[in-house]
Design an enzyme around this catalytic site. Structure first.
Site, PDB file in Angstrom:
ATOM      1  CE  LYS A 202      -3.736   2.188   2.892  1.00 41.84           C
ATOM      2  NZ  LYS A 202      -4.452   2.238   3.839  1.00 41.84           N
ATOM      3  CD  GLU A 208       8.985  -6.195   7.255  1.00 42.70           C
ATOM      4  OE1 GLU A 208       8.639  -5.072   6.880  1.00 42.70           O
ATOM      5  OE2 GLU A 208       8.688  -6.478   8.641  1.00 42.70           O
ATOM      6  N   GLY A 260      -4.894  -1.884   4.521  1.00 44.23           N
ATOM      7  CA  GLY A 260      -4.098  -3.275   4.190  1.00 44.23           C
ATOM      8  C   GLY A 260      -4.824  -4.397   4.256  1.00 44.23           C
ATOM      9  NE  ARG A 261      -6.896  -4.062  10.512  1.00 42.62           N
ATOM     10  CZ  ARG A 261      -6.133  -2.870  10.604  1.00 42.62           C
ATOM     11  NH1 ARG A 261      -5.026  -2.642  10.072  1.00 42.62           N
ATOM     12  NH2 ARG A 261      -6.740  -1.912  11.491  1.00 42.62           N
ATOM     13  CD  GLU A 346      -2.241  -4.586  11.371  1.00 44.16           C
ATOM     14  OE1 GLU A 346      -1.152  -5.111  11.442  1.00 44.16           O
ATOM     15  OE2 GLU A 346      -2.627  -4.051  10.349  1.00 44.16           O
ATOM     16  CG  HIS A 377      -3.753 -35.682  15.847  1.00 41.75           C
ATOM     17  ND1 HIS A 377      -3.989 -36.913  16.551  1.00 41.75           N
ATOM     18  CD2 HIS A 377      -4.760 -35.773  15.076  1.00 41.75           C
ATOM     19  CE1 HIS A 377      -5.020 -37.658  15.993  1.00 41.75           C
ATOM     20  NE2 HIS A 377      -5.499 -36.667  15.098  1.00 41.75           N
ATOM     21  CE  LYS A 505       5.166  -1.047  10.079  1.00 41.22           C
ATOM     22  NZ  LYS A 505       4.172  -0.448   9.120  1.00 41.22           N
TER      23      LYS A 505
HETATM   24  O1  F6P Z   1       2.895  -3.086   9.813  1.00 41.27           O
HETATM   25  C1  F6P Z   1       1.465  -3.401   9.428  1.00 41.27           C
HETATM   26  C2  F6P Z   1       1.145  -3.018   8.318  1.00 41.27           C
HETATM   27  O2  F6P Z   1       0.986  -1.709   8.119  1.00 41.27           O
HETATM   28  C3  F6P Z   1      -0.088  -3.585   7.859  1.00 41.27           C
HETATM   29  O3  F6P Z   1      -1.159  -2.814   8.402  1.00 41.27           O
HETATM   30  C4  F6P Z   1      -0.137  -3.783   6.482  1.00 41.27           C
HETATM   31  O4  F6P Z   1      -0.964  -4.633   5.959  1.00 41.27           O
HETATM   32  C5  F6P Z   1       1.373  -4.184   6.334  1.00 41.27           C
HETATM   33  O5  F6P Z   1       2.116  -3.398   7.177  1.00 41.27           O
HETATM   34  C6  F6P Z   1       2.042  -3.723   4.850  1.00 41.27           C
HETATM   35  O6  F6P Z   1       1.870  -2.394   4.692  1.00 41.27           O
HETATM   36  P1  F6P Z   1       2.149  -2.008   3.283  1.00 41.27           P
HETATM   37  O7  F6P Z   1       0.981  -2.755   2.198  1.00 41.27           O
HETATM   38  O8  F6P Z   1       2.053  -0.560   3.093  1.00 41.27           O
HETATM   39  O9  F6P Z   1       3.440  -2.563   2.609  1.00 41.27           O
END
Ligand code: F6P
Length: 537
Positions: A202, A208, A260-261, A346, A377, A505
């Site tokens: 987003k 990452e 995002g979620r 979240e 199990h 972060k």
């Molecule tokens: O760190 C949480 C978050 O902001 C989530 O809410 C989001 O889905 C994810 O990181 C990834 O963010 P982006 O889509 O901006 O890379």
């Protein structure tokens, strides 16, 4: 903006406290025995989805009080405000309109008075055409979705869930972790010439995702291939994606009113569309749209997301149950609990209320789970005989999920048996009688019988899908999305921000920059400082 709601100051709260004191002692076995109509009243059939909440520790009085609580919280107005594009994400001053991503022309979704459907539908057409071209041109054998959180969990979960509809599509892989082992383990088996990366972010700044995208780009360049032929991107930050090297036509944008979620319904779902094609992707949206209409139109007592939300509040606030366990009896849904963890935790894992003050009650539960029968199990021992009670959602599918139809019968038998065992348990007299019949001595019976007793009275919802397909998966996800929204209303939290993930972060960034310094400052506590020094060495 949604008004604050103070659950503990409501009239219904007092009634619910009284009921909790009395109902807490009732056993579900007795509730069933004394009420032949219970299942009929406490179950619902939507198209392709049956939901049975009769195995919950509630009476009609409890349900009345819970509905009264929802009324006091203004749940219907809340749903209206959500659908009307009000800026209910108050701390980010944004509307929350992921429902528009699955909407149709004429649905009337607006933000700041402007209809958003033309843009949504144009993007949907473009991403659908792109996905179908990837599927049909034969050049791409493997698609790698690079993203994390909402840019990973939803697409990954749905792609797995729709395995049976993916014929003719590329293999779709997901890389999320900043541990290079994740990317490495995926790239190991791939050929750069036939691989397409979809960078999903987003913000297009997530550490990452950018680390993985940069490494994937280097992998393509090392094979002397043009980056622009092997990358697509999905972001609200289109210029950043273009600057990265993606052709503008292959960048699919969306707006900040999609969290995002909650984003898998739009371009974030591109990897899903590549896997199953645009038609099936459309079915996924249609299923969710059915659930949107249901939550917006069904009266309270038939409103499945509302009922599900209220049961969760009952357990968390009034019976003090700390978690919510999700048990899909479908291997193809095995990522559903992980997806829901982000969606729910979240959203509602917050101790500050909409008024900026600490809330005075518990909010979101820990959400966890695993596919059945595997979980049986592993952790079901604790579900059945542990000291805490964990309300469960058991999700099963009527139509077989594989050609091994005998397996399916066994799977379903286990799902039903677990719901029954959780509820009914097993009393001591039966245990003793069985041991006697098996020829055990009196001493053995004395020593072991207490360990073999199950108290039962452990609640579960049974969700039965006619089939696991794009439509039913869409319905199922939207059901939980609306459950989360309504719970957030009642718990008075801002369900659509996620400030709680920011501190980690920032600190990781600080530590990373200290890594390259000769000596670090002494701004950390002794434990943190030692770890940095030790790992630097
Ligand atoms: O760190 C949480 C978050 O902001 C989530 O809410 C989001 O889905 C994810 O990181 C990834 O963010 P982006 O889509 O901006 O890379």
């Amino acid at each position: 903006m949604l008004k604050p709601f103070y659950l503990r100051q409501s009239a219904a709260h007092k009634r619910l406290l009284e009921l909790a004191a009395s109902v807490g002692a009732l056993h579900l076995r007795d509730l069933f025995a004394g009420d032949p109509d219970r299942l009929h009243r406490m179950s619902a059939s939507l198209e392709g989805l049956y939901l049975d909440w009769s195995k919950h520790r509630v009476t009609e009085e409890v349900m009345d009080a819970l509905f009264a609580l929802a009324e006091e919280a203004g749940w219907a107005k809340g749903v209206q405000d959500l659908f009307a594009g009000e800026r209910i994400n108050q701390t980010e001053d944004r509307a929350v309109l992921h429902m528009a991503l699955r909407g149709d022309a004429g649905d009337g979704f607006t933000v700041d008075g402007k209809d958003v459907m033309d843009e949504v539908l144009a993007t949907r057409r473009a991403m659908g055409a792109y996905a179908d071209a990837v599927r049909s041109n034969g050049r791409i054998t493997d698609v790698v979705n690079i993203g994390i959180g909402g840019s990973d969990l939803g697409p990954l979960m749905v792609t797995k869930a729709l395995r049976n509809q993916s014929e003719g599509g590329p293999n779709v892989h997901f890389v999320s972790n900043v541990d290079g082992a994740h990317l490495e383990s995926v790239l190991d088996s791939l050929n750069p010439e036939t691989t397409l990366f979809i960078v999903v972010s987003k913000t297009f700044t997530t550490q990452e995702t950018m680390a993985n995208a940069d490494a994937a780009k280097a992998w393509i360049e090392a094979a002397s291939l043009p980056v622009s032929d092997h990358f697509a991107a999905v972001s609200t930050n289109v210029p950043a994606a273009v600057a990265f090297g993606v052709k503008e036509a292959h960048v699919f944008g969306f707006r900040d009113w999609v969290g995002g979620r909650y984003s898998l319904w739009g371009p974030v779902g591109l990897s899903i569309a590549c896997s199953v094609g645009s038609a099936a992707f459309g079915e996924l949206l249609a299923g969710a749209r059915d659930m949107d209409r249901h939550v917006a139109e069904a009266p309270a007592r038939e409103n499945v997301p509302l009922i599900s939300a209220l049961l969760g509040v009952w357990y968390r606030e009034y019976l003090g149950f700390p978690t919510h366990v999700v048990l899909p009896y479908a291997q193809d849904l095995d990522r559903f609990p992980a997806y829901l963890q982000q969606a729910d935790m979240e959203s509602n894992g917050k101790y500050v209320g909409r008024d900026g003050l600490p809330v005075e009650h518990a909010t979101g539960p820990v959400v966890w789970g695993e596919a059945g029968t595997n979980g049986q199990h592993a952790f079901y021992q604790l579900l059945h005989q542990g000291t805490d009670i964990h309300p469960a959602d058991i999700i099963a599918v009527d139509a077989p999920l594989s050609a091994y139809t005998d397996h399916h019968t066994k799977l379903l038998a286990n799902a039903i048996a677990q719901a029954e065992a959780l509820m009914c348990g097993r009393n001591e007299a039966d245990v003793r009688a069985e041991m006697e019949a098996a020829g055990r001595t009196a001493a053995e019976i004395e020593a072991v019988a207490p360990h073999r007793v199950f108290r039962g009275n452990r609640p579960s919802t049974f969700i039965l899908l006619d089939a696991l397909n794009a439509r039913s998966v869409g319905q199922l996800i939207a059901l939980y999305e609306h459950r989360i929204f309504i719970q957030g209303l009642l718990w008075n939290v801002c369900s659509y921000d996620q400030w709680g993930v920011e501190l980690g972060k920032v600190l990781a960034k600080n530590i990373l920059s200290e890594w390259s310094e000769v000596s670090t400052g002494s701004e950390h506590d002794a434990s943190t400082q030692f770890l940095i020094e030790r790992l630097k060495r």
